[in-house]
Motif scaffolding. Structure first.
Motif, PDB file in Angstrom:
ATOM      1  N   PHE A  97       0.826  -1.201   0.000  1.00 34.54           N
ATOM      2  CA  PHE A  97       0.000   0.000   0.000  1.00 34.54           C
ATOM      3  C   PHE A  97       0.864   1.256   0.000  1.00 34.54           C
ATOM      4  CE2 PHE A  97      -2.084   3.207   2.870  1.00 34.54           C
ATOM      5  CZ  PHE A  97      -2.963   3.694   1.911  1.00 34.54           C
ATOM      6  N   ARG A  98       0.481   2.210  -0.866  1.00 36.86           N
ATOM      7  CA  ARG A  98       1.178   3.489  -0.932  1.00 36.86           C
ATOM      8  C   ARG A  98       0.216   4.608  -0.577  1.00 36.86           C
ATOM      9  NH1 ARG A  98       6.042   3.898  -4.053  1.00 36.86           N
ATOM     10  NH2 ARG A  98       5.697   6.145  -3.961  1.00 36.86           N
ATOM     11  N   ALA A  99       0.329   5.112   0.644  1.00 38.38           N
ATOM     12  CA  ALA A  99      -0.553   6.189   1.099  1.00 38.38           C
ATOM     13  C   ALA A  99      -0.324   7.464   0.313  1.00 38.38           C
ATOM     14  CB  ALA A  99      -0.337   6.435   2.591  1.00 38.38           C
ATOM     15  N   ASP A 100       0.925   7.724  -0.111  1.00 44.19           N
ATOM     16  CA  ASP A 100       1.235   8.975  -0.793  1.00 44.19           C
ATOM     17  C   ASP A 100       0.623   9.047  -2.188  1.00 44.19           C
ATOM     18  OD1 ASP A 100       3.097   6.847  -1.359  1.00 44.19           O
ATOM     19  OD2 ASP A 100       4.309   8.290  -2.485  1.00 44.19           O
ATOM     20  N   LEU A 101       0.302   7.909  -2.779  1.00 43.26           N
ATOM     21  CA  LEU A 101      -0.307   7.880  -4.110  1.00 43.26           C
ATOM     22  C   LEU A 101      -1.820   7.696  -4.064  1.00 43.26           C
ATOM     23  CD1 LEU A 101       2.317   5.578  -5.914  1.00 43.26           C
ATOM     24  CD2 LEU A 101       2.160   8.075  -6.033  1.00 43.26           C
ATOM     25  N   SER A 102      -2.332   7.378  -2.895  1.00 37.04           N
ATOM     26  CA  SER A 102      -3.759   7.100  -2.738  1.00 37.04           C
ATOM     27  C   SER A 102      -4.529   8.374  -2.416  1.00 37.04           C
ATOM     28  CB  SER A 102      -3.977   6.063  -1.633  1.00 37.04           C
ATOM     29  OG  SER A 102      -3.297   4.853  -1.934  1.00 37.04           O
ATOM     30  N   LEU A 104      -7.741   9.166  -0.148  1.00 36.48           N
ATOM     31  CA  LEU A 104      -8.685   8.570   0.794  1.00 36.48           C
ATOM     32  C   LEU A 104      -9.369   9.600   1.683  1.00 36.48           C
ATOM     33  CD1 LEU A 104      -6.574   5.448   1.866  1.00 36.48           C
ATOM     34  CD2 LEU A 104      -8.555   5.511   0.347  1.00 36.48           C
ATOM     35  N   ASP A 105      -9.180  10.883   1.376  1.00 34.59           N
ATOM     36  CA  ASP A 105      -9.853  11.908   2.175  1.00 34.59           C
ATOM     37  C   ASP A 105     -11.240  12.181   1.594  1.00 34.59           C
ATOM     38  OD1 ASP A 105      -8.639  12.828  -0.101  1.00 34.59           O
ATOM     39  OD2 ASP A 105      -8.304  14.856   0.661  1.00 34.59           O
ATOM     40  N   ASN A 106     -12.122  12.625   2.445  1.00 36.16           N
ATOM     41  CA  ASN A 106     -13.487  12.989   2.039  1.00 36.16           C
ATOM     42  C   ASN A 106     -14.214  11.846   1.340  1.00 36.16           C
ATOM     43  OD1 ASN A 106     -13.144  15.695   2.979  1.00 36.16           O
ATOM     44  ND2 ASN A 106     -12.037  16.186   1.074  1.00 36.16           N
ATOM     45  N   LEU A 107     -14.125  10.639   1.913  1.00 36.28           N
ATOM     46  CA  LEU A 107     -14.854   9.510   1.349  1.00 36.28           C
ATOM     47  C   LEU A 107     -16.357   9.751   1.456  1.00 36.28           C
ATOM     48  CD1 LEU A 107     -12.907   6.389   2.697  1.00 36.28           C
ATOM     49  CD2 LEU A 107     -12.721   7.490   0.459  1.00 36.28           C
ATOM     50  N   SER A 112     -16.401   2.542   2.976  1.00 32.32           N
ATOM     51  CA  SER A 112     -15.211   2.259   3.762  1.00 32.32           C
ATOM     52  C   SER A 112     -14.172   1.652   2.826  1.00 32.32           C
ATOM     53  CB  SER A 112     -15.532   1.281   4.900  1.00 32.32           C
ATOM     54  OG  SER A 112     -14.350   0.878   5.557  1.00 32.32           O
ATOM     55  N   LEU A 113     -12.991   2.266   2.756  1.00 34.95           N
ATOM     56  CA  LEU A 113     -11.945   1.841   1.833  1.00 34.95           C
ATOM     57  C   LEU A 113     -10.610   1.860   2.571  1.00 34.95           C
ATOM     58  CD1 LEU A 113     -11.169   1.091  -1.101  1.00 34.95           C
ATOM     59  CD2 LEU A 113     -10.936   3.534  -1.571  1.00 34.95           C
ATOM     60  N   GLN A 114     -10.040   0.668   2.803  1.00 31.38           N
ATOM     61  CA  GLN A 114      -8.815   0.554   3.584  1.00 31.38           C
ATOM     62  C   GLN A 114      -7.895  -0.502   2.994  1.00 31.38           C
ATOM     63  OE1 GLN A 114     -11.281  -0.263   7.256  1.00 31.38           O
ATOM     64  NE2 GLN A 114      -9.645   0.935   8.197  1.00 31.38           N
ATOM     65  N   VAL A 173     -14.861   4.482  -7.682  1.00 32.18           N
ATOM     66  CA  VAL A 173     -13.737   4.179  -6.795  1.00 32.18           C
ATOM     67  C   VAL A 173     -12.677   3.462  -7.623  1.00 32.18           C
ATOM     68  CG1 VAL A 173     -12.989   2.860  -4.782  1.00 32.18           C
ATOM     69  CG2 VAL A 173     -15.193   4.054  -4.748  1.00 32.18           C
ATOM     70  N   GLN A 174     -11.416   3.862  -7.436  1.00 32.71           N
ATOM     71  CA  GLN A 174     -10.323   3.367  -8.268  1.00 32.71           C
ATOM     72  C   GLN A 174      -9.345   2.539  -7.432  1.00 32.71           C
ATOM     73  OE1 GLN A 174      -8.134   6.587 -10.013  1.00 32.71           O
ATOM     74  NE2 GLN A 174      -7.054   5.295 -11.483  1.00 32.71           N
ATOM     75  N   LEU A 175      -9.042   1.341  -7.906  1.00 32.22           N
ATOM     76  CA  LEU A 175      -8.021   0.482  -7.309  1.00 32.22           C
ATOM     77  C   LEU A 175      -6.904   0.311  -8.319  1.00 32.22           C
ATOM     78  CD1 LEU A 175     -10.327  -2.336  -5.850  1.00 32.22           C
ATOM     79  CD2 LEU A 175      -9.673  -0.166  -4.778  1.00 32.22           C
ATOM     80  N   VAL A 176      -5.667   0.613  -7.922  1.00 35.57           N
ATOM     81  CA  VAL A 176      -4.548   0.567  -8.850  1.00 35.57           C
ATOM     82  C   VAL A 176      -3.458  -0.349  -8.300  1.00 35.57           C
ATOM     83  CG1 VAL A 176      -2.914   1.892 -10.217  1.00 35.57           C
ATOM     84  CG2 VAL A 176      -5.058   2.968  -9.480  1.00 35.57           C
ATOM     85  N   PHE A 177      -3.043  -1.302  -9.116  1.00 36.37           N
ATOM     86  CA  PHE A 177      -1.951  -2.206  -8.768  1.00 36.37           C
ATOM     87  C   PHE A 177      -0.807  -1.945  -9.740  1.00 36.37           C
ATOM     88  CE2 PHE A 177      -5.891  -4.046  -7.350  1.00 36.37           C
ATOM     89  CZ  PHE A 177      -5.596  -4.445  -6.044  1.00 36.37           C
ATOM     90  N   VAL A 178       0.255  -1.349  -9.202  1.00 34.19           N
ATOM     91  CA  VAL A 178       1.396  -0.941 -10.016  1.00 34.19           C
ATOM     92  C   VAL A 178       2.509  -1.969  -9.870  1.00 34.19           C
ATOM     93  CG1 VAL A 178       3.080   0.876 -10.490  1.00 34.19           C
ATOM     94  CG2 VAL A 178       0.788   1.483  -9.638  1.00 34.19           C
ATOM     95  N   GLY A 179       2.968  -2.497 -10.988  1.00 36.12           N
ATOM     96  CA  GLY A 179       4.194  -3.279 -10.988  1.00 36.12           C
ATOM     97  C   GLY A 179       5.347  -2.349 -11.312  1.00 36.12           C
TER      98      GLY A 179
END
Length: 440
Positions: A97-102, A104-107, A112-114, A173-179
């Motif tokens: 998980f990368r908080a700096d790229l996510s 998650l404010d003002n959901l 609930s997204l964690q 809602v966007q989920l991103v998996f970066v290789g």
């Protein structure tokens, strides 16, 4: 111990340290799955579900475990941007998980997204069913589910997404998996738990993207539960690095009157396997899938779709297109089962495929089993080349051959995107399909 235990791939996966959560039942599940994988090893082509996908090459490779530098890998923010998608975002780099790229404010209220790693540090008991053996992978006792076992043993992070009953999340809602490129070839694993409460609505966009050249192995298992009357619009864009081996499994359960619509584009990766299993366990549930797989070069893309109707008056429709070029290979298996008691079910499946070069191959296998009365069911599959009459017509209007071939192929693929409601996203995905075409 299996005969494949001596393979470099199996040895490297068994040697990887197990995540330790401090949660007794979860750590036990991980140990049990590691032991099950050690006993069964990798599937070979004698396993029906892997008949057209050999793991000989992958089995000779070994991978480092996880990425200790995942938090500091540089990722271009433009990789994460998608037209028409500007809501909450959860980003993982090499499985972390990368908080700096996510974002998650003002959901929105009811969402609930964690990251899974964060949830496990608190009250993990609500996830016990989803993460415990044998759920969500109900058939993982079979050798064909070796990668699901690896994932159950090794995944330490992923997505936990919940939508409260009757909440309607209007923004995607966007989920991103970066290789991301690393100093060695890595094996990383992610586990997702997605739950929509009664009457809830959600639009979900899932991306698999590449940051630099790499040849990692990634496994991703998603357990998706739709309660009564819930609605999910799920779009998946898989554009991993050309050297990546990516194995995904989605387990979808739909209760009464629930509806899920899935659009999938499979474009990247060297060896890609997607097992999509859906169970319609409530009356009047609906499951609709649309997909395109487009391998080129030496890519191998394998899609396994299994839909089981288990309740009254359920509906499923599946429309998949495949396009293979160069020496690429595509595989599609579409299996529909109408179980006893699932009277009034309506199921249809179509898989049409184009071969754009003599060395390309697509293997397609539709299956239909019906054990109920008053059922509508249809399935069909075709493999062929572009229609010569249509090519002749376009060329007679002054369109060069290469452009005519690209126009016809693009139209063939775009048919699966016609009912994607997000116009900006639909146009972007259509442009990506055109960009993937030879001679485009």
């Amino acid at each position: 111990m299996s005969q494949s235990a001596s393979l470099p791939l199996v040895a490297s996966l068994l040697d990887a340290p197990l995540p330790v959560s401090g949660i007794a039942w979860l750590d036990a599940v991980r140990r049990e799955n590691r032991a099950a994988f050690a006993a069964s090893g990798l599937p070979d082509t004698r396993v029906e579900a892997w008949k057209y996908t050999t793991l000989r090459g992958l089995g000779q490779r070994s991978f480092a475990s996880g990425d200790t530098d995942a938090q500091t890998r540089v990722v271009d923010a433009s990789l994460l941007a998608l037209p028409g998608v500007d809501g909450a975002r959860l980003v993982f780099v090499n499985g972390a998980f990368r908080a700096d790229l996510s974002v998650l404010d003002n959901l929105p209220a009811g969402l609930s997204l964690q990251p899974l790693s964060q949830v496990l540090r608190g009250d993990a008991e609500p996830l016990r069913f989803a993460l415990s053996w044998p759920a969500p992978v109900r058939h993982a006792g079979e050798v064909g589910d070796a990668f699901a076992r690896v994932n159950a043993a090794s995944a330490g992070d992923g997505v936990v997404l919940r939508v409260a009953a009757h909440a309607k999340i209007s923004v995607p809602v966007q989920l991103v998996f970066v290789g991301a490129a690393a100093e060695a070839d890595l094996a990383w694993h992610a586990r997702n738990v997605i739950e929509l409460g009664e009457g809830a609505e959600l639009t979900l966009v899932e991306q698999h993207v590449a940051s630099g050249e790499q040849a990692h192995l990634a496994t991703l298992v998603s357990d998706i539960e739709l309660r009564e009357g819930a609605q999910l619009h799920h779009t998946v864009l898989q554009h991993a690095a050309i050297g990546v081996s990516l194995v995904r499994r989605d387990n979808v359960r739909l209760r009464a009157r629930a509806r899920a619509t899935l659009h999938v584009l499979e474009l990247g990766g060297a060896l890609v396997r997607h097992d999509l299993q859906a169970e319609l366990i409530g009356d009047d549930a609906q499951f609709h899938t649309r997909g395109v797989f487009m391998p080129h070069g030496r890519q191998h893309i394998d899609t396994q779709l299994a839909i089981r109707h288990q309740a009254l008056n359920t509906i499923s429709t599946s429309n998949w297109r495949g396009v293979a070029n160069d020496r690429a290979r595509g595989v599609f298996r579409g299996a529909i089962v109408v179980a006893p008691g699932a009277d009034g079910s309506d199921a249809s499946l179509s898989n049409k495929n184009l071969l754009l070069s003599p060395g390309a191959e697509i293997d397609t296998k539709p299956e239909l089993e019906i054990y109920a009365d008053e059922v509508k069911a249809a399935h069909g599959a075709t493999v062929g080349q572009l229609d010569e009459r249509s090519l002749f017509y376009l060329r007679s209007r002054g369109i060069p051959l290469a452009e005519a071939r690209a126009l016809l192929t693009a139209a063939f693929c775009r048919a699966v995107l016609d009912d994607l409601p997000n116009k900006a996203l639909r146009e972007h995905l259509s442009a990506m399909l055109v960009g993937q075409l030879p001679d485009a």
